[in-house]
Design a protein around this motif. Structure first.
Motif, PDB file in Angstrom:
ATOM      1  N   SER B  80       0.816  -1.218   0.000  1.00  0.00           N
ATOM      2  CA  SER B  80       0.000   0.000   0.000  1.00  0.00           C
ATOM      3  C   SER B  80       0.851   1.270   0.000  1.00  0.00           C
ATOM      4  CB  SER B  80      -0.946  -0.014   1.199  1.00  0.00           C
ATOM      5  OG  SER B  80      -0.201  -0.093   2.387  1.00  0.00           O
ATOM      6  N   ASN B  81       2.162   1.115   0.098  1.00  0.00           N
ATOM      7  CA  ASN B  81       3.035   2.285   0.000  1.00  0.00           C
ATOM      8  C   ASN B  81       3.638   2.333  -1.408  1.00  0.00           C
ATOM      9  OD1 ASN B  81       5.068   4.181   0.098  1.00  0.00           O
ATOM     10  ND2 ASN B  81       6.349   3.010   1.527  1.00  0.00           N
ATOM     11  N   PRO B  82       3.201   3.302  -2.216  1.00  0.00           N
ATOM     12  CA  PRO B  82       3.661   3.338  -3.613  1.00  0.00           C
ATOM     13  C   PRO B  82       5.183   3.447  -3.737  1.00  0.00           C
ATOM     14  CG  PRO B  82       2.006   5.051  -3.194  1.00  0.00           C
ATOM     15  CD  PRO B  82       2.314   4.418  -1.883  1.00  0.00           C
ATOM     16  N   SER B  83       5.824   3.999  -2.694  1.00  0.00           N
ATOM     17  CA  SER B  83       7.281   4.133  -2.765  1.00  0.00           C
ATOM     18  C   SER B  83       8.014   3.041  -2.009  1.00  0.00           C
ATOM     19  CB  SER B  83       7.713   5.490  -2.212  1.00  0.00           C
ATOM     20  OG  SER B  83       7.283   6.515  -3.063  1.00  0.00           O
ATOM     21  N   SER B  84       7.320   1.992  -1.579  1.00  0.00           N
ATOM     22  CA  SER B  84       8.059   0.925  -0.901  1.00  0.00           C
ATOM     23  C   SER B  84       9.044   0.299  -1.882  1.00  0.00           C
ATOM     24  CB  SER B  84       7.111  -0.147  -0.347  1.00  0.00           C
ATOM     25  OG  SER B  84       6.559  -0.918  -1.396  1.00  0.00           O
ATOM     26  N   ILE B  85      10.118  -0.254  -1.333  1.00  0.00           N
ATOM     27  CA  ILE B  85      11.140  -0.847  -2.197  1.00  0.00           C
ATOM     28  C   ILE B  85      10.516  -1.874  -3.131  1.00  0.00           C
ATOM     29  CG2 ILE B  85      13.175  -2.343  -2.199  1.00  0.00           C
ATOM     30  CD1 ILE B  85      14.019  -0.966   0.418  1.00  0.00           C
ATOM     31  N   LYS B  86       9.630  -2.697  -2.561  1.00  0.00           N
ATOM     32  CA  LYS B  86       8.984  -3.739  -3.360  1.00  0.00           C
ATOM     33  C   LYS B  86       8.217  -3.110  -4.529  1.00  0.00           C
ATOM     34  CE  LYS B  86       6.204  -7.876  -2.620  1.00  0.00           C
ATOM     35  NZ  LYS B  86       4.907  -7.594  -3.255  1.00  0.00           N
ATOM     36  N   ASN B  87       7.421  -2.089  -4.210  1.00  0.00           N
ATOM     37  CA  ASN B  87       6.667  -1.451  -5.289  1.00  0.00           C
ATOM     38  C   ASN B  87       7.574  -0.776  -6.310  1.00  0.00           C
ATOM     39  OD1 ASN B  87       4.084  -2.211  -4.756  1.00  0.00           O
ATOM     40  ND2 ASN B  87       3.576  -0.418  -3.524  1.00  0.00           N
ATOM     41  N   CYS B  88       8.671  -0.177  -5.832  1.00  0.00           N
ATOM     42  CA  CYS B  88       9.607   0.461  -6.764  1.00  0.00           C
ATOM     43  C   CYS B  88      10.171  -0.569  -7.739  1.00  0.00           C
ATOM     44  CB  CYS B  88      10.757   1.132  -6.019  1.00  0.00           C
ATOM     45  SG  CYS B  88      10.303   2.688  -5.244  1.00  0.00           S
ATOM     46  N   ILE B  89      10.580  -1.735  -7.206  1.00  0.00           N
ATOM     47  CA  ILE B  89      11.179  -2.740  -8.088  1.00  0.00           C
ATOM     48  C   ILE B  89      10.117  -3.294  -9.039  1.00  0.00           C
ATOM     49  CG2 ILE B  89      12.293  -5.021  -8.173  1.00  0.00           C
ATOM     50  CD1 ILE B  89      13.813  -4.268  -5.668  1.00  0.00           C
ATOM     51  N   GLU B  90       8.906  -3.466  -8.516  1.00  0.00           N
ATOM     52  CA  GLU B  90       7.852  -3.964  -9.401  1.00  0.00           C
ATOM     53  C   GLU B  90       7.513  -2.962 -10.501  1.00  0.00           C
ATOM     54  OE1 GLU B  90       4.776  -5.381  -6.815  1.00  0.00           O
ATOM     55  OE2 GLU B  90       5.796  -7.312  -6.589  1.00  0.00           O
ATOM     56  N   ALA B  91       7.435  -1.694 -10.104  1.00  0.00           N
ATOM     57  CA  ALA B  91       7.140  -0.665 -11.109  1.00  0.00           C
ATOM     58  C   ALA B  91       8.286  -0.578 -12.113  1.00  0.00           C
ATOM     59  CB  ALA B  91       6.922   0.687 -10.431  1.00  0.00           C
ATOM     60  N   ALA B  92       9.517  -0.697 -11.612  1.00  0.00           N
ATOM     61  CA  ALA B  92      10.668  -0.639 -12.515  1.00  0.00           C
ATOM     62  C   ALA B  92      10.614  -1.790 -13.513  1.00  0.00           C
ATOM     63  CB  ALA B  92      11.973  -0.712 -11.713  1.00  0.00           C
ATOM     64  N   ARG B  93      10.188  -2.946 -13.025  1.00  0.00           N
ATOM     65  CA  ARG B  93      10.144  -4.088 -13.935  1.00  0.00           C
ATOM     66  C   ARG B  93       9.023  -3.945 -14.955  1.00  0.00           C
ATOM     67  NH1 ARG B  93       7.489  -9.238 -15.202  1.00  0.00           N
ATOM     68  NH2 ARG B  93       9.100 -10.558 -16.078  1.00  0.00           N
TER      69      ARG B  93
END
Lengths: 472, 314
Positions: B80-93
């Motif tokens: 639920s945090n758009p800037s979490s590391i997990k979300n960042c890597i997923e968005a990057a991918r």
């Protein structure tokens, strides 16, 4: 069902010549070395990200297609026959499409019933009287071929819309060359690397007259969530062309442009991997956000070439398929080199009653189905399934065709219990440009990994193999 | 190139940079909180980690308390945090998949492998500090590999420059945020009140931007807030300083301008910000107020992002 033809071993234990060297190599290679290579191949596929999406399967949104490391081998002589048959068939397909959307000689000659065309949802009245550059409709065809014995390659299906799988043909070869250089050294395998070049020249050759001398070609994808997205990006990359989505394109004064960081740039040829229905919300489905408003009017104005043309679905329709031998004869005056699978058209009462009487022996397919969905494989089906199909057939006979269950040939394949024969088919890719038809020697071999299974579709658990065409 | 491709490259670089920055923030915070209470007093470093990541408000929508566990979970793994590391890597991918044709295979390999590792190894988060440390190292290494492969394998064309724009814009924002949250420990030169608390706060600032060693090389001095601010704001030789980020932004925008034969608002704006940094001195900045200076910078930097988007990306 007859015993399947094995492409490596003939009954009695003799090897077919094309497989001699492979067989020798297999004997020298310890099974765990093969297994090790298989794992290595899988790792490579995953890292490169060669995946496809399975619709409605949230668990595995991106899946790997299993890859079998044992190549499928076809001799030069066999390929020569196949090649001439494919060229003949695709020439006829293109002439048929031009005819259907223009003078309709074949209908007037009463070879195909009118309603099969005009009642068909994939027929596009928008294309009536519309000329397409160089009269090429099917620029890229994927013809599904099965083999039933030493001499017979039979066409199972003509894919004339947006056939996929060519990226696997190319990547399978890359990975095989990486993993088995010694095996290649012992064979003379015709290269497939030329495909992207051939595709680009094909696409360039069909640019509209209004295009510049260096026509701009783009590949249009529905986007990252499409099942074949990997292939779209792979091809765009190999061709060195932009991979565009509908939102990247805009039509102004009947010309198509892409939005670039330097402003709008005209696009002359679109290799579209988006279905007709989604191409232009102004002409087709208004609810689709995948397409480009106005694309069809630019197309009608002759300012852009779409590959494949709009309306080619009528040529890969399963009901039309059964007329292909006559289609070849009608336009080319030649006997078809490649046979069709005998097909019963359930719309014809005589055929229907035969089919109803023999459901347990037949494969029944939806005329408009694809991907191995919605079909009945009689010999493998339960009584209840057969009865359910009987009802469907009676209710809507025109929606179905039936074919005998073919004994698809088998090739040696790695399985959990060692090498074993598994059924295969073959999809070669035929490119038609303004001047020539090109076929890169090879294609995608799909293999049914389950013992006895005839379903090779990747969405149903099939795998792929590298396909070797031997150069003499 | 396609505007959408440029946009994806730009955001891809931003996400990778952001993931690394969040990892560094967690890492630096862990070090401070590991100190005995006598050194760090009663401050809640995790609170300040949330602030530097710019997610404090949204954090409290879900959590009551800024405990180590909550904050690490939110910053590193929370969907639920758009800037979490997990979300960042997923968005990057996801961005990488959309622009595979513009990436080299090395870059794709880095992102795709990181994404696979994220699913397979880190799907359930971390359950110990050792694991967390390994995870943070994994994130930082991913970013290093990605950056390195871009640097070593990409053609020097607009694709490269747009990705660099994303990287430097994000990096400038990150450095500025750290300074903004910690400005209260950056006291004017005359006041030598720095007790152990301040000392470790300063160290953590420098660690967050991996500049602790660099500080000593540049100044050959003990840690002084004045000089730390000088290093992070004005020193062009430190890759994460605001000045260095703007030198790069101006250069990349110029390269695009030359290639396209056209300059525009983003070139002018970036040059303006760089010139201000070039002509500033630390004493003026302290006079003017560090907080005000940084606030202005953050909004100028965000403005550049908007202008670039308008000029090239849509």
């Amino acid at each position: 069902m007859a015993i399947a033809f094995d492409e490596m071993n003939v009954p009695g234990g003799d090897l077919r010549p094309a497989y001699r060297e492979l067989s020798r190599w297999l004997k020298e290679t310890p099974p765990d070395a093969l297994e090790y290579r298989r794992q290595e191949a899988e790792l490579l596929f995953r890292r490169i990200g060669i995946t496809f999406a399975v619709y409605g399967d949230a668990e595995a949104q991106e899946r790997l297609i299993p890859f079998d490391v044992i190549p499928r081998i076809i001799s030069a002589k066999e390929w020569a026959t196949l090649e001439s048959g494919l060229k003949q068939r695709v020439r006829a397909l293109n002439m048929f499409l031009r005819d259907i959307y223009h003078s309709r000689d074949i209908l007037r000659a009463n070879i195909i019933p009118d309603d099969l065309i005009f009642q068909n949802p994939v027929f596009r009245p928008e294309m009536n009287g519309q000329d397409v550059p160089h009269d090429v409709y099917v620029h890229i065809a994927g013809i599904d071929i099965v083999r039933t014995d030493a001499d017979n390659f039979i066409v199972l299906e003509d894919n004339a819309r947006t056939p996929s799988g060519v990226s696997y043909m190319l990547e399978n070869r890359e990975i095989m060359m990486r993993l088995f250089p010694d095996l290649f050294a012992r064979h003379r395998v015709a290269p497939v690397e030329r495909y992207p070049d051939a595709l680009l020249s094909t696409l360039r050759s069909v640019a509209p007259l209004s295009a510049s001398a260096e026509p701009t070609v783009a590949l249009m994808t529905p986007g990252v969530y499409n099942s074949a997205y990997y292939e779209h990006s792979f091809l765009a990359d190999k061709l060195g062309i932009e991979l565009v989505e509908g939102r990247d394109l805009v039509v102004k004064s009947d010309e198509v442009f892409m939005r670039t960081t330097e402003g709008l740039k005209r696009v002359d040829v679109i290799y579209r991997r988006v279905d007709d229905d989604f191409l232009d919300p102004l002409t087709f489905r208004p609810d689709s956000a995948l397409g480009v408003p106005g694309l069809m009017s630019a197309y009608a104005a002759g300012n852009v070439t779409l590959a494949n043309a709009v309306g080619t679905g009528i040529a890969d329709d399963k009901a039309i398929y059964s007329y292909m031998p006559q289609v070849v004869k009608f336009y080319l005056g030649e006997e078809p080199i490649l046979k069709n699978v005998p097909t019963w058209r359930c719309r014809e009462p005589k055929d229907l009653s035969y089919v109803l009487d023999h459901l347990g022996d037949l494969v029944v397919k939806e005329v408009h189905g694809s991907g191995g969905y919605g079909m009945l494989i009689g010999p493998a089906a339960t009584k209840a399934t057969i009865e359910a199909f009987r009802d469907k057939l009676k209710r809507e006979p025109e929606g179905f065709i039936a074919q005998p269950t073919l004994a698809l040939s088998t090739c040696p394949t790695c399985t959990a219990s060692g090498l074993a024969p598994r059924h295969v088919d073959l999809r070669p890719f035929v490119l038609t440009g303004s001047k020539q038809v090109t076929i890169v020697p090879g294609g995608l071999t799909r293999v049914a990994l389950k013992e006895g299974s005839l379903v090779v579709n990747s969405s149903q658990g099939g795998g792929t193999k590298d396909t070797w065409i031997l150069d003499e | 190139m396609l505007s959408r491709t440029a946009e994806n490259l730009y955001w891809l670089a931003r996400y990778v940079e952001r993931a690394e920055y969040i990892a560094r923030t967690i890492d630096a915070t862990l070090r401070v909180t590991a100190l005995p209470a006598a050194y760090i007093g009663k401050t809640n470093e995790w609170e300040s980690a949330l602030l530097t990541a710019g997610v404090s408000a949204s954090f409290y929508e879900t959590y009551q308390e800024a405990s180590e566990q909550n904050v690490v979970e939110y910053l590193a793994f929370s969907p639920s945090n758009p800037s979490s590391i997990k979300n960042c890597i997923e968005a990057a991918r996801l961005n990488s998949r959309s622009v595979r044709t513009a990436l080299t295979s090395e870059m794709w390999d880095t992102i795709n492998s990181a994404w696979i590792e994220l699913q397979e190894v880190w799907g359930k988060g971390t359950s110990s500090r050792e694991e967390l440390a390994r995870f943070l190292r994994f994130v930082q290494e991913t970013s290093l590999r990605f950056d390195g492969s871009a640097y070593r394998t990409m053609l020097r064309n607009d694709a490269y420059w747009f990705s660099r724009l994303g990287l430097h814009l994000e990096r400038a924002d990150n450095t500025a945020r750290i300074l903004d949250v910690k400005y209260h420990v950056l006291l004017p030169e005359e006041e030598h009140v720095g007790g152990p608390l301040d000392y470790y706060q300063w160290t953590s600032i420098l660690r967050s931007v991996s500049a602790l060693t660099a500080y000593h090389w540049v100044y050959r001095e003990t840690l002084k807030p004045w000089l730390i601010a000088d290093l992070l704001i004005l020193n062009d030789t430190l890759p994460r300083s605001l000045a260095s980020c703007y030198s790069n932004l101006v250069r990349n925008l110029d390269q695009i301008g030359v290639a396209y034969g056209r300059q525009g608002a983003s070139q002018r704006h970036a040059r303006g910000v760089r010139n201000r940094l070039e002509h500033s001195h630390m004493d003026d900045i302290f006079q003017h107020g560090v907080h005000e200076f940084i606030q202005e910078f953050i909004s100028d930097n965000a403005r550049l992002g908007e202008i670039i988007t308008k000029q090239y990306l849509i």
